[in-house]
Structure formats: structure tokens, C-alpha cells
Design a protein around this motif. Structure first.
Motif, PDB file in Angstrom:
ATOM      1  N   GLY A 113       0.821  -1.214   0.000  1.00  0.00           N
ATOM      2  CA  GLY A 113       0.000   0.000   0.000  1.00  0.00           C
ATOM      3  C   GLY A 113       0.849   1.255   0.000  1.00  0.00           C
ATOM      4  N   ALA A 114       1.940   1.235   0.751  1.00  0.00           N
ATOM      5  CA  ALA A 114       2.833   2.396   0.798  1.00  0.00           C
ATOM      6  C   ALA A 114       3.550   2.594  -0.536  1.00  0.00           C
ATOM      7  CB  ALA A 114       3.837   2.243   1.936  1.00  0.00           C
ATOM      8  N   ILE A 115       3.857   1.509  -1.233  1.00  0.00           N
ATOM      9  CA  ILE A 115       4.447   1.625  -2.570  1.00  0.00           C
ATOM     10  C   ILE A 115       3.451   2.310  -3.506  1.00  0.00           C
ATOM     11  CG2 ILE A 115       5.219   0.328  -4.605  1.00  0.00           C
ATOM     12  CD1 ILE A 115       6.389  -1.767  -2.614  1.00  0.00           C
ATOM     13  N   LEU A 116       2.192   1.882  -3.446  1.00  0.00           N
ATOM     14  CA  LEU A 116       1.145   2.546  -4.243  1.00  0.00           C
ATOM     15  C   LEU A 116       1.070   4.023  -3.886  1.00  0.00           C
ATOM     16  CD1 LEU A 116      -1.758  -0.086  -4.000  1.00  0.00           C
ATOM     17  CD2 LEU A 116      -0.505   0.545  -6.075  1.00  0.00           C
ATOM     18  N   GLU A 117       1.095   4.325  -2.593  1.00  0.00           N
ATOM     19  CA  GLU A 117       0.975   5.710  -2.121  1.00  0.00           C
ATOM     20  C   GLU A 117       2.121   6.574  -2.642  1.00  0.00           C
ATOM     21  OE1 GLU A 117       1.400   7.572   2.188  1.00  0.00           O
ATOM     22  OE2 GLU A 117      -0.485   6.473   1.964  1.00  0.00           O
ATOM     23  N   VAL A 130      -3.146   6.088   0.977  1.00  0.00           N
ATOM     24  CA  VAL A 130      -3.547   4.721   0.645  1.00  0.00           C
ATOM     25  C   VAL A 130      -3.634   3.929   1.942  1.00  0.00           C
ATOM     26  CG1 VAL A 130      -2.928   2.597  -0.575  1.00  0.00           C
ATOM     27  CG2 VAL A 130      -2.463   4.818  -1.626  1.00  0.00           C
ATOM     28  N   ARG A 131      -4.729   3.183   2.085  1.00  0.00           N
ATOM     29  CA  ARG A 131      -4.954   2.387   3.296  1.00  0.00           C
ATOM     30  C   ARG A 131      -5.373   0.980   2.883  1.00  0.00           C
ATOM     31  NH1 ARG A 131      -9.634   1.575   6.788  1.00  0.00           N
ATOM     32  NH2 ARG A 131     -10.880   2.684   5.242  1.00  0.00           N
ATOM     33  N   GLU A 132      -4.733  -0.022   3.478  1.00  0.00           N
ATOM     34  CA  GLU A 132      -5.129  -1.408   3.242  1.00  0.00           C
ATOM     35  C   GLU A 132      -6.435  -1.674   3.989  1.00  0.00           C
ATOM     36  OE1 GLU A 132      -3.299  -5.920   3.538  1.00  0.00           O
ATOM     37  OE2 GLU A 132      -2.419  -4.354   4.784  1.00  0.00           O
ATOM     38  N   VAL A 133      -7.431  -2.203   3.285  1.00  0.00           N
ATOM     39  CA  VAL A 133      -8.728  -2.461   3.909  1.00  0.00           C
ATOM     40  C   VAL A 133      -9.086  -3.941   3.944  1.00  0.00           C
ATOM     41  CG1 VAL A 133      -9.645  -0.148   3.466  1.00  0.00           C
ATOM     42  CG2 VAL A 133      -9.978  -1.950   1.754  1.00  0.00           C
ATOM     43  N   LYS A 134      -8.403  -4.754   3.146  1.00  0.00           N
ATOM     44  CA  LYS A 134      -8.597  -6.208   3.149  1.00  0.00           C
ATOM     45  C   LYS A 134      -7.246  -6.870   2.934  1.00  0.00           C
ATOM     46  CE  LYS A 134     -13.293  -6.432   1.291  1.00  0.00           C
ATOM     47  NZ  LYS A 134     -14.132  -6.985   0.208  1.00  0.00           N
ATOM     48  N   CYS A 135      -7.129  -8.113   3.456  1.00  0.00           N
ATOM     49  CA  CYS A 135      -5.866  -8.845   3.316  1.00  0.00           C
ATOM     50  C   CYS A 135      -6.148 -10.348   3.290  1.00  0.00           C
ATOM     51  CB  CYS A 135      -4.940  -8.500   4.489  1.00  0.00           C
ATOM     52  SG  CYS A 135      -3.284  -9.192   4.356  1.00  0.00           S
ATOM     53  N   ASN A 136      -5.463 -11.055   2.397  1.00  0.00           N
ATOM     54  CA  ASN A 136      -5.566 -12.511   2.350  1.00  0.00           C
ATOM     55  C   ASN A 136      -5.269 -13.128   3.707  1.00  0.00           C
ATOM     56  OD1 ASN A 136      -6.084 -13.269  -0.489  1.00  0.00           O
ATOM     57  ND2 ASN A 136      -4.104 -12.338  -0.886  1.00  0.00           N
ATOM     58  N   ALA A 137      -4.260 -12.595   4.391  1.00  0.00           N
ATOM     59  CA  ALA A 137      -3.832 -13.161   5.676  1.00  0.00           C
ATOM     60  C   ALA A 137      -4.878 -12.979   6.769  1.00  0.00           C
ATOM     61  CB  ALA A 137      -2.506 -12.543   6.111  1.00  0.00           C
ATOM     62  N   ALA A 138      -5.841 -12.093   6.530  1.00  0.00           N
ATOM     63  CA  ALA A 138      -6.934 -11.889   7.483  1.00  0.00           C
ATOM     64  C   ALA A 138      -8.172 -12.677   7.066  1.00  0.00           C
ATOM     65  CB  ALA A 138      -7.267 -10.400   7.596  1.00  0.00           C
ATOM     66  N   GLY A 139      -8.038 -13.481   6.010  1.00  0.00           N
ATOM     67  CA  GLY A 139      -9.147 -14.309   5.574  1.00  0.00           C
ATOM     68  C   GLY A 139      -9.993 -13.713   4.459  1.00  0.00           C
ATOM     69  N   HIS A 140      -9.605 -12.562   3.937  1.00  0.00           N
ATOM     70  CA  HIS A 140     -10.355 -11.945   2.840  1.00  0.00           C
ATOM     71  C   HIS A 140     -10.000 -12.622   1.513  1.00  0.00           C
ATOM     72  CE1 HIS A 140     -10.189  -8.540   5.843  1.00  0.00           C
ATOM     73  NE2 HIS A 140     -11.478  -8.807   5.730  1.00  0.00           N
ATOM     74  N   GLU A 141     -10.836 -12.394   0.507  1.00  0.00           N
ATOM     75  CA  GLU A 141     -10.658 -13.037  -0.794  1.00  0.00           C
ATOM     76  C   GLU A 141      -9.480 -12.465  -1.588  1.00  0.00           C
ATOM     77  OE1 GLU A 141     -13.573  -9.621  -1.437  1.00  0.00           O
ATOM     78  OE2 GLU A 141     -13.158 -11.055   0.155  1.00  0.00           O
ATOM     79  N   HIS A 142      -9.041 -11.265  -1.239  1.00  0.00           N
ATOM     80  CA  HIS A 142      -7.886 -10.636  -1.883  1.00  0.00           C
ATOM     81  C   HIS A 142      -7.392  -9.504  -0.965  1.00  0.00           C
ATOM     82  CE1 HIS A 142     -11.440  -8.374  -3.586  1.00  0.00           C
ATOM     83  NE2 HIS A 142     -10.780  -7.395  -2.962  1.00  0.00           N
ATOM     84  N   CYS A 143      -6.264  -8.939  -1.290  1.00  0.00           N
ATOM     85  CA  CYS A 143      -5.809  -7.742  -0.598  1.00  0.00           C
ATOM     86  C   CYS A 143      -6.445  -6.562  -1.329  1.00  0.00           C
ATOM     87  CB  CYS A 143      -4.283  -7.643  -0.615  1.00  0.00           C
ATOM     88  SG  CYS A 143      -3.502  -8.980   0.329  1.00  0.00           S
ATOM     89  N   GLU A 144      -6.809  -5.542  -0.565  1.00  0.00           N
ATOM     90  CA  GLU A 144      -7.479  -4.396  -1.179  1.00  0.00           C
ATOM     91  C   GLU A 144      -7.006  -3.114  -0.534  1.00  0.00           C
ATOM     92  OE1 GLU A 144     -11.962  -2.601  -1.679  1.00  0.00           O
ATOM     93  OE2 GLU A 144     -11.742  -4.779  -1.667  1.00  0.00           O
ATOM     94  N   TYR A 145      -6.863  -2.091  -1.367  1.00  0.00           N
ATOM     95  CA  TYR A 145      -6.387  -0.784  -0.916  1.00  0.00           C
ATOM     96  C   TYR A 145      -7.382   0.286  -1.309  1.00  0.00           C
ATOM     97  CZ  TYR A 145      -2.252  -3.550  -0.452  1.00  0.00           C
ATOM     98  OH  TYR A 145      -1.379  -4.540  -0.092  1.00  0.00           O
TER      99      TYR A 145
END
Length: 149
Positions: A113-117, A130-145
């Protein structure tokens, strides 16, 4: 003081081992070394480092940035939503894909996310958040920013 550029990173002379390192080494540096080894989970460090990396990338548009993310095997990004105030970007096949799900639903892809920012701030000529709002490691279907313009 010597300062490297992104172009310098392409210079390699490893005739035996080549230009790749295993994903488990990157994960170990990020999640054990930085996340577990630094105060506050290394958040300040990963944000500073990520922004600096983003600023150094040879991209001039969002499309070029998303293509470079895939070319560098950071993940496969796609825009989920875009308007005048924000953009939501999903990253499939992120480095954390396949890791055990963390019980506390911790988001661990703050570096990406910081690279995107950093890159988007350079592209747009102003501070972008830019803020990460979802993550695979948290059980979400994808990472999302979520990108706030």
C-alpha cells in the motif's frame, strides 16, 4: 552518500543463482524480521520504505503502476471502483496468499500500500493517502487498498 535508483536494481551479475530469490525469504524478512522484530510491528518502517520505493518507480500513470506491480510479481492489481475522490484497488495473488489466516484479522500488506501511495503521490504531484482495507492473511478473498485522492 551513495544512493541507488530503481534502474540500479536491474543490474545483476549472479551467473549461478540468477535474479530471483524465494518468496519465503521475502516473507521472512517482512513478517518475522520487520513485523515481529521492530516496534509497533514495523509499521513506521514499512510505510517509509514503501513510499520511498513507490517514488522511485519509473511510472507516469496509474495504468503503468498497476502493470509494474504485476511485472515485479508484487501481485495482480485491478481497479474495483474509481471516482473523483477515491479508487479501490484489489491485488490478487499477493505475497501473503497461502499464509495461515491470522486470528486477529491483522492486515499485513502495508508495504505494498505504501508503494502505491508513494508512486501515486509522485504521479499526481500531491499527497495521496492509501490504506489497506482487506488482506488474504486476514481471511479476505484478496488484498485491497483504498486510495483517497
Amino acid at each position: 552518500m551513495l544512493q541507488y535508483t530503481f534502474e540500479d536494481m536491474k543490474s545483476m551479475d549472479r551467473s549461478v543463482l540468477g535474479n530471483m530469490v524465494p518468496l519465503e525469504l521475502f516473507r521472512t524478512i517482512r513478517l518475522i524480521g520487520m513485523n515481529q522484530g521492530l516496534p509497533l510491528g514495523g509499521k513506521g518502517t514499512t510505510l517509509t520504505v514503501g513510499r520511498k520505493i513507490g517514488e522511485s518507480l519509473p511510472v507516469n500513470t496509474l495504468e503503468e503502476l498497476l502493470q509494474l506491480f504485476e511485472d515485479l510479481k508484487i501481485g495482480i492489481p485491478r481497479i474495483l471502483h474509481e471516482d473523483d475522490r477515491k479508487i479501490n484497488i484489489a491485488v490478487e495473488d499477493c505475497f501473503c496468499k497461502g499464509l495461515p489466516t491470522l486470528e486477529e484479522e491483522k492486515l499485513i500488506c502495508d508495504l505494498e500500500g505504501a508503494i502505491l501511495e508513494g508512486a501515486l503521490s509522485k504521479i499526481m504531484g500531491r499527497r495521496i493517502s492509501v490504506r489497506e482495507v482487506k488482506c488474504n492473511a486476514a481471511g479476505h478473498e484478496h488484498c485491497e487498498y483504498e486510495v483517497k485522492l
